[in-house]
Design a protein around this motif. Structure first.
Motif, PDB file in Angstrom:
ATOM      1  N   ASP A   1       0.838  -1.204   0.000  1.00  0.00           N
ATOM      2  CA  ASP A   1       0.000   0.000   0.000  1.00  0.00           C
ATOM      3  C   ASP A   1       0.870   1.250   0.000  1.00  0.00           C
ATOM      4  N   GLY A   2       0.641   2.129  -0.977  1.00  0.00           N
ATOM      5  CA  GLY A   2       1.359   3.390  -1.057  1.00  0.00           C
ATOM      6  C   GLY A   2       2.738   3.321  -1.669  1.00  0.00           C
ATOM      7  N   LEU A   3       3.208   2.121  -2.022  1.00  0.00           N
ATOM      8  CA  LEU A   3       4.545   1.994  -2.600  1.00  0.00           C
ATOM      9  C   LEU A   3       4.506   2.166  -4.115  1.00  0.00           C
ATOM     10  N   PRO A   4       5.464   2.884  -4.690  1.00  0.00           N
ATOM     11  CA  PRO A   4       5.533   3.021  -6.144  1.00  0.00           C
ATOM     12  C   PRO A   4       6.240   1.830  -6.772  1.00  0.00           C
ATOM     13  N   ALA A   5       6.122   1.685  -8.068  1.00  0.00           N
ATOM     14  CA  ALA A   5       6.893   0.683  -8.799  1.00  0.00           C
ATOM     15  C   ALA A   5       8.374   1.005  -8.700  1.00  0.00           C
TER      16      ALA A   5
END
Length: 268
Positions: free
Chosen positions: A242-246
């Motif tokens: 959750d909330g992490l970018p690629a």
């Protein structure tokens, strides 16, 4: 036998398996099989470009809605897609929906890239996996059917006994170690028609089994540090991603991570 295929770009789509957990770099980030493969492909082709859209914890619906469109637009020579297992490992799972979404992903990606690679995901031996094995094998059968229908390649990690060896799995018992990821990279490399550099299916050397007390202590640590939090996220609808970018959202020239080699066997 090696083909003379040339690969100038690679896009990886998926969840924590493709993000690279638990092959940790010195800075705390993760490398993983996709980064290793990209490094090896880059060593063959100047200007090689690589994107990794994978994010830990993603369900197949999120992969389709967040990653498949951007990956298709990149028109890469190689796209890898691994997804659906996070769904299958949940207490409640609509496998019909999972199959439909996976087919949607394949139908969109196959015509948008040179080679689409799917995988029969590896499965660690142990009681937790045994509970979910029927769903996992249903997912694998669907992957095989999709590959036949859309002309994709399949890497059979599930059929390699060595990748069930607990020694190739991290303490969380959900993700491969660095050695496990390295073997997956070699498996994909060979699937792309490139000359084998090792036998990635070779078994590990025999090792002494830990005693009963050591195994029970390890089980307790696993339950406290990994299984409990994992169950808690499932019950509350939260995800580790959750909330992490690629990790690599753009299809850009490959550069090896600081302090590590490009991912070739024997590299630092």
């Amino acid at each position: 036998m090696e083909t003379h295929a040339t690969y100038t770009s690679f896009v990886a789509v998926g969840d924590s398996f493709t993000e690279g957990m638990s092959d940790r770099l010195p800075d705390g980030s993760y490398r993983g099989w996709a980064d290793v493969l990209a490094g090896r492909l880059a060593a063959r082709e100047p200007g090689f470009r690589y994107a990794n859209l994978a994010v830990r914890g993603k369900l197949i619906g999120q992969i389709v809605s967040e990653q498949v469109g951007p990956a298709a637009e990149m028109r890469a020579d190689v796209v890898t897609l691994v997804g659906g297992l996070n769904d299958a490992l949940r207490p409640r799972c609509d496998m019909g929906r999972v199959r439909g979404l996976l087919e949607e992903a394949v139908a969109r990606l196959a015509p948008a890239c040179g080679t689409l690679v799917l995988m029969r995901s590896p499965g660690r031996r142990g009681p937790v996996m045994e509970r979910f094995r029927p769903r996992m094998e249903e997912l694998i059968a669907h992957v095989d059917a999709l590959a036949a229908a859309y002309g994709a390649q399949v890497v059979d990690l599930y059929g390699a006994p060595v990748l069930g060896d607990p020694r190739l799995w991290a303490a969380d018992r959900l993700h491969l170690t660095g050695e496990g990821h390295r073997r997956v990279a070699e498996a994909v490399w060979q699937t792309l028609g490139l000359a084998a550099e090792e036998d990635w299916r070779a078994g590990l050397p025999p090792g002494a089994l830990p005693g009963w007390s050591a195994r029970r202590a390890a089980d307790l640590r696993f339950a406290r540090q990994h299984l409990g939090p994992w169950i808690g996220r499932r019950l509350t609808g939260r995800s580790s991603g959750d909330g992490l970018p690629a990790k690599r959202p753009g299809l850009l020239p490959y550069e090896p991570p600081p302090g590590r080699g490009a991912g070739v066997p024997g590299g630092a």
